[in-house]
Design a protein around this motif. Structure first.
Motif, mmCIF file in Angstrom:
data_model
loop_
_atom_site.group_PDB
_atom_site.id
_atom_site.type_symbol
_atom_site.label_atom_id
_atom_site.label_comp_id
_atom_site.label_asym_id
_atom_site.label_seq_id
_atom_site.Cartn_x
_atom_site.Cartn_y
_atom_site.Cartn_z
ATOM 1 N N ASP A 16 112.931 170.185 93.397
ATOM 2 C CA ASP A 16 114.094 171.034 93.660
ATOM 3 C C ASP A 16 113.671 172.146 94.618
ATOM 4 O OD1 ASP A 16 115.571 169.531 91.927
ATOM 5 O OD2 ASP A 16 115.952 171.133 90.492
ATOM 6 N N TRP A 17 114.348 172.230 95.756
ATOM 7 C CA TRP A 17 114.115 173.333 96.691
ATOM 8 C C TRP A 17 115.258 174.327 96.494
ATOM 9 C CZ3 TRP A 17 113.199 169.795 101.585
ATOM 10 C CH2 TRP A 17 111.961 169.148 101.435
ATOM 11 N N THR A 18 114.965 175.417 95.807
ATOM 12 C CA THR A 18 115.987 176.417 95.486
ATOM 13 C C THR A 18 115.988 177.495 96.559
ATOM 14 O OG1 THR A 18 115.754 175.991 93.121
ATOM 15 C CG2 THR A 18 116.802 178.072 93.772
ATOM 16 N N GLU A 33 112.982 181.024 99.575
ATOM 17 C CA GLU A 33 112.899 179.845 98.719
ATOM 18 C C GLU A 33 112.065 180.171 97.498
ATOM 19 O OE1 GLU A 33 111.656 175.097 98.854
ATOM 20 O OE2 GLU A 33 112.018 176.199 100.720
ATOM 21 N N ALA A 34 112.544 179.721 96.338
ATOM 22 C CA ALA A 34 111.881 179.992 95.066
ATOM 23 C C ALA A 34 111.229 178.729 94.535
ATOM 24 C CB ALA A 34 112.897 180.519 94.047
ATOM 25 N N PHE A 35 110.087 178.887 93.895
ATOM 26 C CA PHE A 35 109.439 177.758 93.239
ATOM 27 C C PHE A 35 110.347 177.250 92.119
ATOM 28 C CE2 PHE A 35 106.499 175.404 90.609
ATOM 29 C CZ PHE A 35 105.620 174.839 91.511
ATOM 30 N N MET A 36 110.351 175.936 91.912
ATOM 31 C CA MET A 36 111.286 175.332 90.972
ATOM 32 C C MET A 36 111.028 175.781 89.527
ATOM 33 S SD MET A 36 109.823 171.472 90.589
ATOM 34 C CE MET A 36 108.178 171.164 89.927
ATOM 35 N N GLY A 37 112.028 175.589 88.692
ATOM 36 C CA GLY A 37 111.926 175.873 87.265
ATOM 37 C C GLY A 37 113.239 175.567 86.587
ATOM 38 N N PRO A 38 113.219 175.158 85.330
ATOM 39 C CA PRO A 38 114.472 174.842 84.637
ATOM 40 C C PRO A 38 115.355 176.070 84.506
ATOM 41 C CG PRO A 38 112.630 174.888 83.095
ATOM 42 C CD PRO A 38 112.039 174.977 84.464
ATOM 43 N N GLY A 39 116.606 175.944 84.938
ATOM 44 C CA GLY A 39 117.541 177.064 84.849
ATOM 45 C C GLY A 39 117.306 178.163 85.852
ATOM 46 N N LEU A 40 116.545 177.892 86.908
ATOM 47 C CA LEU A 40 116.169 178.930 87.867
ATOM 48 C C LEU A 40 117.366 179.621 88.530
ATOM 49 C CD1 LEU A 40 113.976 180.463 89.442
ATOM 50 C CD2 LEU A 40 113.903 178.534 91.036
ATOM 51 N N PRO A 41 118.398 178.893 88.999
ATOM 52 C CA PRO A 41 119.529 179.596 89.623
ATOM 53 C C PRO A 41 120.174 180.628 88.709
ATOM 54 C CG PRO A 41 119.627 177.260 90.147
ATOM 55 C CD PRO A 41 118.552 177.416 89.111
ATOM 56 N N ALA A 42 120.233 180.348 87.401
ATOM 57 C CA ALA A 42 120.816 181.311 86.462
ATOM 58 C C ALA A 42 119.958 182.565 86.350
ATOM 59 C CB ALA A 42 120.990 180.664 85.082
ATOM 60 N N VAL A 43 118.635 182.398 86.421
ATOM 61 C CA VAL A 43 117.734 183.562 86.366
ATOM 62 C C VAL A 43 117.929 184.416 87.615
ATOM 63 C CG1 VAL A 43 115.329 184.309 86.240
ATOM 64 C CG2 VAL A 43 116.069 182.291 84.962
ATOM 65 N N PRO A 130 112.631 169.693 87.602
ATOM 66 C CA PRO A 130 111.876 170.905 87.241
ATOM 67 C C PRO A 130 111.057 170.762 85.961
ATOM 68 C CG PRO A 130 114.063 171.502 87.974
ATOM 69 C CD PRO A 130 114.054 170.007 87.858
ATOM 70 N N LEU A 131 111.351 169.752 85.137
ATOM 71 C CA LEU A 131 110.554 169.476 83.942
ATOM 72 C C LEU A 131 109.545 168.364 84.194
ATOM 73 C CD1 LEU A 131 113.317 169.723 81.197
ATOM 74 C CD2 LEU A 131 111.575 171.408 81.777
ATOM 75 N N LEU A 132 109.313 168.055 85.480
ATOM 76 C CA LEU A 132 108.329 167.065 85.915
ATOM 77 C C LEU A 132 108.631 165.671 85.390
ATOM 78 C CD1 LEU A 132 105.032 169.161 85.627
ATOM 79 C CD2 LEU A 132 106.621 168.964 87.541
ATOM 80 N N VAL A 133 109.910 165.365 85.251
ATOM 81 C CA VAL A 133 110.357 164.028 84.864
ATOM 82 C C VAL A 133 110.675 163.242 86.140
ATOM 83 C CG1 VAL A 133 112.122 162.703 83.643
ATOM 84 C CG2 VAL A 133 111.289 164.870 82.682
ATOM 85 N N PRO A 134 110.117 162.056 86.314
ATOM 86 C CA PRO A 134 110.417 161.283 87.521
ATOM 87 C C PRO A 134 111.909 160.989 87.656
ATOM 88 C CG PRO A 134 108.518 160.356 86.381
ATOM 89 C CD PRO A 134 109.114 161.397 85.462
ATOM 90 N N ARG A 135 112.393 161.003 88.891
ATOM 91 C CA ARG A 135 113.794 160.729 89.157
ATOM 92 C C ARG A 135 113.912 159.942 90.459
ATOM 93 N NH1 ARG A 135 115.458 166.923 90.853
ATOM 94 N NH2 ARG A 135 114.284 166.978 92.810
ATOM 95 N N ARG A 136 115.083 159.409 90.686
ATOM 96 C CA ARG A 136 115.395 158.711 91.935
ATOM 97 C C ARG A 136 116.555 159.441 92.578
ATOM 98 N NH1 ARG A 136 113.157 155.588 95.744
ATOM 99 N NH2 ARG A 136 114.296 153.710 96.304
ATOM 100 N N PRO A 137 116.309 160.314 93.569
ATOM 101 C CA PRO A 137 117.409 161.048 94.197
ATOM 102 C C PRO A 137 118.455 160.108 94.784
ATOM 103 C CG PRO A 137 115.283 161.926 94.897
ATOM 104 C CD PRO A 137 115.011 160.649 94.176
#
Length: 398
Positions: A16-18, A33-43, A130-137
């Protein structure tokens, strides 16, 4: 100047490029740009209320206020937010005063910044949440983007030759990869056969590119102290620039034990945030290379960490998994410090990396280097139309 609005957009890439957007009453807009993290936009949205009405040109005071707001929380996600905001503030300040960010940081030592290519495990696309779970964009599935390749010495050799042919003079590969010889998934140990297999991967990359291309190896904090020593000694023959994160980051003493038992330079720092952490890595662990993450430490503190390291004649190689906005922020920091080795680029598998730069008529990276811009602020603008095309589903867009 006066801040009137702070907003975010998230681009779904290999990570995620925030992107943080700061708008001012004077009509100046800054991007960070902020380093990724769960719920980062809300923070980041929480901090927006503190920033409205502030004068971004008082950057040190504003950052101190944001750090004070973070005091009840541990470093990590809150500093990801703060330093993403900081990048946007510096971009806005530079545009307001018609200065490049490197000038605000004290001037530049170099006109080009050397970039090293993170080749991970010889793979094509690897995308993680952001939780380091593999995904397919979605864009990868639609474009037929390649799946990761097999982890073999041959795959490492192919990737090494490919990236060297693109002009990169430094390559980094992962060695904490699945092997046929793993006996226990939890004890951080390495058998002799595992070490031999990992050394064969590095040997293939070295043979593929010859002695003049720099090689580095990443372990992602995977091993025990003794296993890390055994691995380091097995890799000494391959003339590595550094061995990255062989042991977990929280135990600085363990890392120091590994460093004292190998001639290879160890590097760590992407999971450290404070100047006091980096001082301990230098003084207690005896590191000669630090590898802080650009977005995690921020540019303002990054300049101070570089000064601290320079007192001890220690160099910095900067970790960077961001898009072009975060990468260019790293370029300005790298230009402004004397003790710089290389800046990471982790986005070779993202086909729209350069498209995100508005009006770009050439790739950002050429022949393994990025030109340090003289234009105000970061020197590049985000193409919001392209960013919107690759936005993360479910996230707000500015």
């Amino acid at each position: 100047m006066q801040i009137t609005r702070v907003s975010t957009a998230v681009i779904e890439a290999n990570f995620d490029w925030t992107i943080v957007k700061v708008e001012t009453a004077e009509g100046v807009t800054g991007y960070g740009e902020a380093f990724m993290g769960p719920g980062l936009p809300a923070v980041i949205a929480e901090y927006a209320g503190v920033l409205i009405g502030e004068d971004p040109t008082s950057i040190d005071r504003v950052l101190r206020r944001l750090y004070a707001c973070s005091a009840p929380s541990a470093p990590g996600l809150v500093l990801h937010a703060v330093h993403g905001i900081e990048g946007a503030l510096l971009d806005a300040i530079g545009k307001h005063y018609k200065l490049p960010v490197w000038q605000i940081l004290g001037g530049k030592y170099r006109a080009h910044v050397r970039v090293y290519a993170d080749c991970h495990a010889g793979e094509a696309l690897e995308s993680l949440t952001p939780l380091l779970v593999p995904r397919r964009p979605q864009w990868a599935a639609a474009s037929g983007q390649e799946e990761p390749s097999a982890v073999t010495p041959g795959a490492y050799a192919i990737r090494a030759r490919e990236m060297a042919a693109r002009g990169f003079g430094i390559l980094k590969f992962d060695v904490d990869v699945p092997t046929p010889y793993r006996a226990d998934m939890h004890n951080r140990d390495l058998s002799g056969r595992e070490v031999e297999h990992m050394a064969a991967l590095v040997a293939a990359a070295r043979e593929a590119v010859g002695p003049d291309v720099g090689l580095a190896v990443d372990c992602h904090w995977s091993y025990s102290t003794q296993a890390a020593i055994n691995l380091a000694r097995a890799l000494e023959r391959y003339n590595l620039m550094w061995l990255e994160d062989p042991t977990p980051p929280e135990n600085i003493a363990a890392l120091g034990t590994v460093q004292r038992n190998t001639v290879l330079p160890l590097a760590t720092g992407e999971n450290h945030y404070l100047r006091s952490d980096f001082e301990r890595l230098i003084v207690e662990a005896g590191l000669r290379v630090l590898a802080p993450d650009v977005q995690k430490i921020g540019l303002w503190q990054g300049r101070k960490i570089a000064d601290l390291a320079d007192v001890h004649y220690v160099n910095l190689t900067l970790h960077n998994i961001s898009g072009p906005i975060g990468t260019m922020a790293g370029v300005h920091l790298c230009a402004a410090i004397p003790n710089f080795l290389a800046l990471e680029w982790h986005a070779a598998s993202v086909p729209f990396f350069d498209d995100l730069v508005k009006g770009a008529n050439a790739p950002l990276i050429g022949n393994g280097r990025i030109a340090v811009p003289d234009a105000p602020g970061l020197g590049i603008e985000l193409d919001e139309d392209v960013a919107n095309k690759y936005r993360k589903p479910g996230e707000k867009f500015f």
